[in-house]
Every structure is written in C-alpha cells, then in structure tokens.
Scaffold this motif. Structure first.
Motif, mmCIF file in Angstrom:
data_model
loop_
_atom_site.group_PDB
_atom_site.id
_atom_site.type_symbol
_atom_site.label_atom_id
_atom_site.label_comp_id
_atom_site.label_asym_id
_atom_site.label_seq_id
_atom_site.Cartn_x
_atom_site.Cartn_y
_atom_site.Cartn_z
ATOM 1 N N GLY A 100 0.808 -1.221 0.000
ATOM 2 C CA GLY A 100 0.000 0.000 0.000
ATOM 3 C C GLY A 100 0.834 1.260 0.000
ATOM 4 N N VAL A 101 1.859 1.280 0.836
ATOM 5 C CA VAL A 101 2.723 2.462 0.910
ATOM 6 C C VAL A 101 3.466 2.667 -0.409
ATOM 7 C CG1 VAL A 101 4.789 3.415 2.018
ATOM 8 C CG2 VAL A 101 2.980 2.443 3.409
ATOM 9 N N THR A 102 4.015 1.584 -0.947
ATOM 10 C CA THR A 102 4.795 1.703 -2.184
ATOM 11 C C THR A 102 3.911 2.041 -3.377
ATOM 12 O OG1 THR A 102 6.346 0.104 -1.269
ATOM 13 C CG2 THR A 102 6.520 0.569 -3.613
ATOM 14 N N ALA A 103 2.743 1.402 -3.482
ATOM 15 C CA ALA A 103 1.831 1.717 -4.594
ATOM 16 C C ALA A 103 1.313 3.148 -4.472
ATOM 17 C CB ALA A 103 0.672 0.729 -4.620
ATOM 18 N N GLY A 104 1.029 3.593 -3.253
ATOM 19 C CA GLY A 104 0.607 4.974 -3.055
ATOM 20 C C GLY A 104 1.703 5.961 -3.411
ATOM 21 N N PHE A 105 2.941 5.609 -3.070
ATOM 22 C CA PHE A 105 4.068 6.463 -3.437
ATOM 23 C C PHE A 105 4.194 6.562 -4.959
ATOM 24 C CE2 PHE A 105 8.487 6.850 -4.756
ATOM 25 C CZ PHE A 105 8.791 8.082 -4.211
ATOM 26 N N LEU A 106 4.088 5.425 -5.648
ATOM 27 C CA LEU A 106 4.193 5.447 -7.113
ATOM 28 C C LEU A 106 3.073 6.269 -7.739
ATOM 29 C CD1 LEU A 106 5.306 1.792 -7.849
ATOM 30 C CD2 LEU A 106 6.531 3.872 -8.463
ATOM 31 N N ALA A 107 1.868 6.151 -7.208
ATOM 32 C CA ALA A 107 0.754 6.942 -7.736
ATOM 33 C C ALA A 107 0.980 8.433 -7.477
ATOM 34 C CB ALA A 107 -0.558 6.489 -7.101
ATOM 35 N N GLY A 108 1.427 8.766 -6.271
ATOM 36 C CA GLY A 108 1.715 10.164 -5.964
ATOM 37 C C GLY A 108 2.863 10.708 -6.790
#
Length: 118
Positions: free
Chosen positions: A62-70
C-alpha cells in the motif's frame, strides 16, 4: 537555453517559470537536466522494484503503490508548476521516498536484528 546550454544560468536565472522541467533546464543546463531525469528514473525504477519485493506485506504494498501513484501525479503536476521546489510538497515526498527505499530490506526475514530484551 541561450548562451549557456550545458551548465545553465544558475538558480535565480529568470523570472518565475511555472514549469519544473523548463526551470531545471534553464537553471542547470543540459547537464543538470540530465541528472534530474536520471534521478527521477532511478527513483521510479527503485520504487517499482520495491513494490515487487514487498508483495507479501499489505502495508508495504500500500505504501509503495501509493508512493508510485503520488510520484506519477507529481510528475504531471510539474508540467504546470515548479513542484520540486515547494517545501510543503518535497519534505514529505522525500521522507516517503526514503521509507519506500527501506521497505524491501525490512521485508526480508532477519534483515533487521530484533531488539534484545534486558
């Protein structure tokens, strides 16, 4: 780029430019712009590799996918604003980038020694 295409004009080169990529190219030249693009590509590829490494952890994913989206949103936002120089954007961004870079090493069992109880 004018007369200094390789090294640019320096930080206060021109008036306000609301485009991060143009601003970096004018201020640091082609050399600095290449380094900036290299940094962005390495950051994106490192986060993608990190996403594959933390696939067992829902939190890490979740943290990594959210970072990539951001990060993708920030790259698009930088087309119309100088996003990478705004402190309220960059401080949390680089903090989260550090967390994302560290997550794969935390996902490996035994990578971080357990705290000894005294």
């Amino acid at each position: 780029l004018g007369k200094k295409p390789l090294l640019g004009y320096g930080i206060p080169a021109t008036s306000v430019i609301d485009n991060q990529y143009t601003r970096v190219m004018i201020e640091t030249g082609l050399v600095g712009f290449g380094a900036f693009l290299f940094l962005l590509v390495r950051l994106f590829s490192g986060a993608r590799k990190g996403l594959a490494a933390v696939r067992e952890s829902a939190f890490g994913r979740g943290v990594t996918a959210g970072f990539l989206a951001g990060f993708a949103g920030l790259l698009v936002h930088s087309l119309t604003a100088a996003s990478f120089i705004i402190i309220r954007i960059m401080e949390p961004f680089w903090f989260l980038a550090g967390i994302v870079a560290l997550l794969p090493s935390l996902a490996v069992p035994g990578a971080v020694p357990e705290m000894e109880s005294t």
